[in-house]
Design a protein around this motif. Structure first.
Motif, PDB file in Angstrom:
ATOM      1  N   VAL A 131       0.852  -1.192   0.000  1.00  0.00           N
ATOM      2  CA  VAL A 131       0.000   0.000   0.000  1.00  0.00           C
ATOM      3  C   VAL A 131       0.886   1.239   0.000  1.00  0.00           C
ATOM      4  N   GLY A 132       0.682   2.120  -0.963  1.00  0.00           N
ATOM      5  CA  GLY A 132       1.400   3.388  -0.994  1.00  0.00           C
ATOM      6  C   GLY A 132       2.864   3.228  -1.376  1.00  0.00           C
ATOM      7  N   ILE A 258     -12.572   7.149   9.108  1.00  0.00           N
ATOM      8  CA  ILE A 258     -11.613   6.985   8.012  1.00  0.00           C
ATOM      9  C   ILE A 258     -11.783   8.091   6.974  1.00  0.00           C
ATOM     10  N   ARG A 262      -8.932  10.804   5.989  1.00  0.00           N
ATOM     11  CA  ARG A 262      -8.501  11.016   4.609  1.00  0.00           C
ATOM     12  C   ARG A 262      -8.501  12.512   4.282  1.00  0.00           C
ATOM     13  N   GLU A 265      -5.706  14.271   6.210  1.00  0.00           N
ATOM     14  CA  GLU A 265      -4.397  13.973   5.619  1.00  0.00           C
ATOM     15  C   GLU A 265      -4.182  14.808   4.359  1.00  0.00           C
ATOM     16  N   TYR A 273      -1.265   8.499   8.165  1.00  0.00           N
ATOM     17  CA  TYR A 273      -1.289   8.256   6.722  1.00  0.00           C
ATOM     18  C   TYR A 273      -2.116   7.001   6.439  1.00  0.00           C
ATOM     19  N   LYS A 274      -2.376   6.762   5.148  1.00  0.00           N
ATOM     20  CA  LYS A 274      -3.319   5.734   4.734  1.00  0.00           C
ATOM     21  C   LYS A 274      -3.051   4.371   5.362  1.00  0.00           C
ATOM     22  N   TRP A 275      -1.787   3.955   5.359  1.00  0.00           N
ATOM     23  CA  TRP A 275      -1.462   2.626   5.893  1.00  0.00           C
ATOM     24  C   TRP A 275      -1.900   2.495   7.352  1.00  0.00           C
ATOM     25  N   TYR A 277      -4.423   4.409   9.102  1.00  0.00           N
ATOM     26  CA  TYR A 277      -5.863   4.448   9.380  1.00  0.00           C
ATOM     27  C   TYR A 277      -6.680   3.449   8.567  1.00  0.00           C
ATOM     28  N   GLU A 278      -6.149   2.982   7.444  1.00  0.00           N
ATOM     29  CA  GLU A 278      -6.888   1.983   6.664  1.00  0.00           C
ATOM     30  C   GLU A 278      -6.759   0.575   7.262  1.00  0.00           C
TER      31      GLU A 278
END
Length: 345
Positions: A131-132, A258, A262, A265, A273-275, A277-278
């Motif tokens: 991811v990312g 979430i 987003r 962020e 960052y996404k990793w 909170y996802e």
């Protein structure tokens, strides 16, 4: 033996340096960040520089027996810095290791290479889907390692879960800061998911096994994590209990939180960052059976043990980083607008 630790001034780096020094090895630290640990400054060889500098890397690896490659540009860095450091820097180190006949090159990868999976526990042969930029760069760095392993080099690849312990701040500073101030702590979702962590001392043990066991045994890829862990809510509650204010973990509705994170962020108002909170509300654990059977890996710390050990270090040393912030694991991350949310907990 002569060890060169890339990222030696970082969180894992300093813990590994102290660990190896206690066993009598000669140690070199290579880091773009100035090495500044009073207890170790005069006990090791310090090289300050960037692993993207090929000439510096080649000169640094002369007469080195084992490289432990912990250096990485973490997810809060700019994507171009992540790719150039984590991929090109790794290429430079591998090329120099081959040229200087380094006996072993231990690559510290990440379980981020698995992305957001559809099953658990994750095993080493499962598909990789990062991811990312960070997750993708870690996969690419592993691919470079496999090329040199195929050429005959001994290159153990370690995929650790998120690790904590003395010197660890970063995203965990949020939990420790709120616990210290007598606040409850919000969690995305109900917190009933299982999220495996790892104590940095157990990670150092795994690295040392890869450095010292027969190369035919260690020339492989290993997941490393805690053996004992419960739910995220229960494990993190141990920190609030240790703080002694009677506060609780507070679950928040997953989807709206979430979406909010987003948005924050995108506006650069939140350090998450996404990793983070996802995946925070999802199960996340790996099988360590291979490391147990092949390496004899025996983790000493549970999730709760590791978190509370880190929190106690945090309380004892908080004045040392009170006004510091940044994007590495060694300093607190700027809480941004999340600091205002503390009043509600």
């Amino acid at each position: 033996m002569k060890f060169l630790i890339t990222g030696g001034a970082g969180f894992l780096g300093i813990n590994l340096i102290r660990y190896l020094h206690s066993k009598g090895h000669e140690i070199y630290s290579l880091d773009i960040v100035q090495f500044d640990y009073p207890d170790m400054n005069d006990k090791i060889n310090i090289i300050t520089g960037d692993i993207r500098n090929k000439e510096l890397v080649e000169n640094s690896l002369k007469d080195i027996d084992i490289v432990v490659h912990t250096a990485a540009a973490l997810p809060l860095y700019k994507p171009e810095d992540i790719f150039s450091t984590d991929i090109n820097g790794t290429k430079n180190l591998l090329e120099a290791s081959e040229k200087n006949k380094v006996k072993r090159f231990i690559q510290i990868s990440s379980t981020a290479v698995y992305g957001i999976p559809d099953h658990h526990p994750l095993k080493e042969e499962d598909k990789l889907d990062g991811v990312g930029p960070y997750g993708k760069s870690k996969i690419a760095a592993e691919e470079e390692c496999l090329k040199y392993r195929a050429k005959g080099m001994c290159i153990p690849i370690i995929r650790p879960k998120s690790f904590v312990g003395p010197e660890r701040l970063g995203v965990f500073d949020l939990l420790y800061d709120w616990a210290k101030d007598g606040k409850g702590f919000p969690m995305i979702g109900k917190g009933n998911n299982k999220y495996q962590l790892l104590d940095v001392e157990d990670l150092c043990d795994a690295i040392y096994l890869c450095a010292t066991l027969d190369e035919k045994i260690v020339n492989d890829t290993f997941n490393i994590g805690a053996k004992n862990f419960t739910t995220m809510k229960e494990d993190y509650q141990a920190v609030l209990d240790s703080a002694g204010f009677g506060k609780k973990i507070v679950g928040l509705p997953e989807k709206p939180i979430i979406l909010t994170l987003r948005f924050l962020e995108a506006l650069h108002l939140s350090p998450l960052y996404k990793w983070v909170y996802e995946t925070a509300s999802k199960d996340s654990f790996v099988s360590i059976e291979k490391a147990e059977k092949v390496l004899g890996y025996k983790p000493k710390y549970s999730n709760k043990d590791a978190l509370v050990r880190n929190y106690k270090w945090y309380i004892e040393h908080q004045n040392e980083f009170k006004n510091k912030s940044g994007v590495s694991h060694r300093v607190p991350w700027k809480q941004g607008i999340l600091r205002l949310a503390k009043v509600f907990f």
